[in-house]
Motif scaffolding. Structure first.
Motif, PDB file in Angstrom:
ATOM      1  N   ALA A   1       0.834  -1.204   0.000  1.00 41.62           N
ATOM      2  CA  ALA A   1       0.000   0.000   0.000  1.00 41.62           C
ATOM      3  C   ALA A   1       0.862   1.245   0.000  1.00 41.62           C
ATOM      4  O   ALA A   1       0.513   2.254  -0.601  1.00 41.62           O
ATOM      5  N   ASP A   2       2.001   1.193   0.661  1.00 39.78           N
ATOM      6  CA  ASP A   2       2.887   2.351   0.676  1.00 39.78           C
ATOM      7  C   ASP A   2       3.412   2.655  -0.726  1.00 39.78           C
ATOM      8  O   ASP A   2       3.603   3.815  -1.076  1.00 39.78           O
ATOM      9  N   ASN A   3       3.658   1.619  -1.525  1.00 38.82           N
ATOM     10  CA  ASN A   3       4.116   1.825  -2.897  1.00 38.82           C
ATOM     11  C   ASN A   3       3.046   2.516  -3.737  1.00 38.82           C
ATOM     12  O   ASN A   3       3.362   3.342  -4.584  1.00 38.82           O
ATOM     13  N   ILE A   4       1.809   2.168  -3.513  1.00 42.08           N
ATOM     14  CA  ILE A   4       0.714   2.823  -4.233  1.00 42.08           C
ATOM     15  C   ILE A   4       0.651   4.292  -3.837  1.00 42.08           C
ATOM     16  O   ILE A   4       0.553   5.173  -4.693  1.00 42.08           O
ATOM     17  N   GLN A   5       0.722   4.577  -2.553  1.00 41.37           N
ATOM     18  CA  GLN A   5       0.689   5.963  -2.084  1.00 41.37           C
ATOM     19  C   GLN A   5       1.859   6.749  -2.666  1.00 41.37           C
ATOM     20  O   GLN A   5       1.692   7.894  -3.079  1.00 41.37           O
ATOM     21  N   LYS A   6       3.037   6.137  -2.705  1.00 41.59           N
ATOM     22  CA  LYS A   6       4.214   6.809  -3.277  1.00 41.59           C
ATOM     23  C   LYS A   6       3.990   7.133  -4.751  1.00 41.59           C
ATOM     24  O   LYS A   6       4.409   8.185  -5.229  1.00 41.59           O
ATOM     25  N   PHE A   7       3.337   6.224  -5.475  1.00 42.66           N
ATOM     26  CA  PHE A   7       3.057   6.475  -6.886  1.00 42.66           C
ATOM     27  C   PHE A   7       2.132   7.685  -7.054  1.00 42.66           C
ATOM     28  O   PHE A   7       2.336   8.510  -7.939  1.00 42.66           O
ATOM     29  N   PHE A   8       1.123   7.783  -6.189  1.00 43.59           N
ATOM     30  CA  PHE A   8       0.161   8.878  -6.288  1.00 43.59           C
ATOM     31  C   PHE A   8       0.796  10.247  -6.055  1.00 43.59           C
ATOM     32  O   PHE A   8       0.243  11.254  -6.502  1.00 43.59           O
ATOM     33  N   ILE A   9       1.919  10.308  -5.371  1.00 41.41           N
ATOM     34  CA  ILE A   9       2.541  11.610  -5.103  1.00 41.41           C
ATOM     35  C   ILE A   9       3.777  11.855  -5.963  1.00 41.41           C
ATOM     36  O   ILE A   9       4.442  12.875  -5.813  1.00 41.41           O
ATOM     37  N   ARG A  10       4.053  10.935  -6.882  1.00 38.42           N
ATOM     38  CA  ARG A  10       5.181  11.141  -7.784  1.00 38.42           C
ATOM     39  C   ARG A  10       4.866  12.251  -8.783  1.00 38.42           C
ATOM     40  O   ARG A  10       3.735  12.379  -9.261  1.00 38.42           O
ATOM     41  N   PRO A  11       5.873  13.055  -9.139  1.00 41.09           N
ATOM     42  CA  PRO A  11       5.653  14.121 -10.126  1.00 41.09           C
ATOM     43  C   PRO A  11       5.075  13.623 -11.441  1.00 41.09           C
ATOM     44  O   PRO A  11       4.261  14.316 -12.050  1.00 41.09           O
ATOM     45  N   PHE A  12       5.450  12.412 -11.878  1.00 40.65           N
ATOM     46  CA  PHE A  12       4.894  11.894 -13.127  1.00 40.65           C
ATOM     47  C   PHE A  12       3.378  11.751 -13.027  1.00 40.65           C
ATOM     48  O   PHE A  12       2.638  12.193 -13.915  1.00 40.65           O
ATOM     49  N   PHE A  13       2.889  11.116 -11.965  1.00 38.55           N
ATOM     50  CA  PHE A  13       1.450  10.924 -11.784  1.00 38.55           C
ATOM     51  C   PHE A  13       0.739  12.268 -11.639  1.00 38.55           C
ATOM     52  O   PHE A  13      -0.300  12.507 -12.262  1.00 38.55           O
ATOM     53  N   LEU A  14       1.295  13.171 -10.826  1.00 40.53           N
ATOM     54  CA  LEU A  14       0.676  14.474 -10.609  1.00 40.53           C
ATOM     55  C   LEU A  14       0.638  15.296 -11.896  1.00 40.53           C
ATOM     56  O   LEU A  14      -0.350  15.979 -12.179  1.00 40.53           O
ATOM     57  N   THR A  15       1.696  15.208 -12.685  1.00 44.38           N
ATOM     58  CA  THR A  15       1.721  15.920 -13.963  1.00 44.38           C
ATOM     59  C   THR A  15       0.676  15.359 -14.914  1.00 44.38           C
ATOM     60  O   THR A  15      -0.083  16.110 -15.530  1.00 44.38           O
ATOM     61  N   LEU A  16       0.648  14.033 -15.039  1.00 46.72           N
ATOM     62  CA  LEU A  16      -0.276  13.392 -15.970  1.00 46.72           C
ATOM     63  C   LEU A  16      -1.734  13.662 -15.615  1.00 46.72           C
ATOM     64  O   LEU A  16      -2.564  13.873 -16.499  1.00 46.72           O
ATOM     65  N   THR A  17      -2.062  13.659 -14.335  1.00 50.81           N
ATOM     66  CA  THR A  17      -3.465  13.715 -13.926  1.00 50.81           C
ATOM     67  C   THR A  17      -3.947  15.084 -13.449  1.00 50.81           C
ATOM     68  O   THR A  17      -5.156  15.299 -13.364  1.00 50.81           O
ATOM     69  N   ILE A  18      -3.024  15.982 -13.153  1.00 44.99           N
ATOM     70  CA  ILE A  18      -3.427  17.315 -12.709  1.00 44.99           C
ATOM     71  C   ILE A  18      -2.776  18.396 -13.575  1.00 44.99           C
ATOM     72  O   ILE A  18      -3.458  19.221 -14.167  1.00 44.99           O
ATOM     73  N   GLY A  19      -1.451  18.379 -13.641  1.00 48.55           N
ATOM     74  CA  GLY A  19      -0.732  19.444 -14.334  1.00 48.55           C
ATOM     75  C   GLY A  19      -1.099  19.584 -15.795  1.00 48.55           C
ATOM     76  O   GLY A  19      -1.452  20.678 -16.257  1.00 48.55           O
ATOM     77  N   LEU A  20      -0.992  18.491 -16.552  1.00 50.36           N
ATOM     78  CA  LEU A  20      -1.300  18.577 -17.982  1.00 50.36           C
ATOM     79  C   LEU A  20      -2.779  18.862 -18.250  1.00 50.36           C
ATOM     80  O   LEU A  20      -3.080  19.685 -19.125  1.00 50.36           O
ATOM     81  N   PRO A  21      -3.716  18.238 -17.519  1.00 43.03           N
ATOM     82  CA  PRO A  21      -5.112  18.640 -17.718  1.00 43.03           C
ATOM     83  C   PRO A  21      -5.341  20.130 -17.447  1.00 43.03           C
ATOM     84  O   PRO A  21      -6.042  20.801 -18.214  1.00 43.03           O
ATOM     85  N   PHE A  22      -4.719  20.676 -16.409  1.00 44.72           N
ATOM     86  CA  PHE A  22      -4.877  22.105 -16.127  1.00 44.72           C
ATOM     87  C   PHE A  22      -4.292  22.940 -17.267  1.00 44.72           C
ATOM     88  O   PHE A  22      -4.854  23.980 -17.636  1.00 44.72           O
ATOM     89  N   CYS A  23      -3.179  22.498 -17.853  1.00 40.02           N
ATOM     90  CA  CYS A  23      -2.603  23.211 -18.995  1.00 40.02           C
ATOM     91  C   CYS A  23      -3.561  23.194 -20.186  1.00 40.02           C
ATOM     92  O   CYS A  23      -3.702  24.199 -20.890  1.00 40.02           O
ATOM     93  N   ILE A  24      -4.208  22.064 -20.386  1.00 34.16           N
ATOM     94  CA  ILE A  24      -5.186  21.960 -21.482  1.00 34.16           C
ATOM     95  C   ILE A  24      -6.357  22.908 -21.227  1.00 34.16           C
ATOM     96  O   ILE A  24      -6.788  23.628 -22.129  1.00 34.16           O
ATOM     97  N   PHE A  25      -6.873  22.927 -20.004  1.00 35.66           N
ATOM     98  CA  PHE A  25      -7.979  23.841 -19.682  1.00 35.66           C
ATOM     99  C   PHE A  25      -7.560  25.294 -19.934  1.00 35.66           C
ATOM    100  O   PHE A  25      -8.311  26.074 -20.531  1.00 35.66           O
TER     101      PHE A  25
END
Length: 167
Positions: free
Chosen positions: A17-41
């Motif tokens: 479970a800790d590995n999953i949590q670590k993935f959710f806070i990685r810059p790659f995941f945050l960029t893919l799911t928050i940063g790039l969508p915000f750039c598109i908006f």
């Protein structure tokens, strides 16, 4: 002993479970799911403002171009940050221009939160102004993809956190 407790007891081994949590806070995941969508908006909002302002309202068109430049700059910053994460190279950049400004003022998270507020405000303006209806088909698909990535990821992270809390 429960299997989960047994996994946690194994010396320095990390609980899955800790590995999953670590993935959710990685810059790659945050960029893919928050940063790039915000750039598109932001980018589509800028394009809509340019269309609404041209040729009758040059101020609105100019504002639209500034928003497009802002979106492209944030896109590059997010891409560099995610690329660095994938290559395990630290990057000196924040996710966006506002957070970078905040870093210079020793408050990057406050400015990142402000960027989030502005991004959600842009979504609302696009919806309530009716500008979203002016998007071309390809632009609409980009909007849908950005919305899907953003909302599904928020839901997945929330679901994971609640499931983890329940155990």
């Amino acid at each position: 002993m429960e299997p989960e407790q047994e996994q946690q007891k194994i010396g320095s081994a990390t609980h899955p479970a800790d590995n999953i949590q670590k993935f959710f806070i990685r810059p790659f995941f945050l960029t893919l799911t928050i940063g790039l969508p915000f750039c598109i908006f932001k980018g589509l909002f800028g394009i809509a403002a340019i269309r609404a302002g041209t040729p009758s309202n040059h101020i609105l068109a100019g504002f639209g171009w500034l928003v497009v430049i802002w979106a492209v700059t944030d896109f590059v910053m997010n891409t560099v940050r995610a690329g660095g994460d994938l290559m395990h190279i630290p990057t000196p950049l924040e996710y966006c221009t506002l957070a970078e400004l905040g870093r210079l003022l020793h408050r990057p998270m406050v400015f990142l939160a402000a960027d989030t507020l502005l991004s959600f405000s842009i979504i609302c303006v696009m919806l309530w102004s009716g500008w979203i209806m002016q998007l071309k088909q390809e632009e609409s698909y980009l909007w849908y993809a950005a919305t899907t990535l953003n909302l599904i990821s928020i839901s997945l992270v929330s679901l994971y956190n609640e499931a983890k809390r329940a155990t």
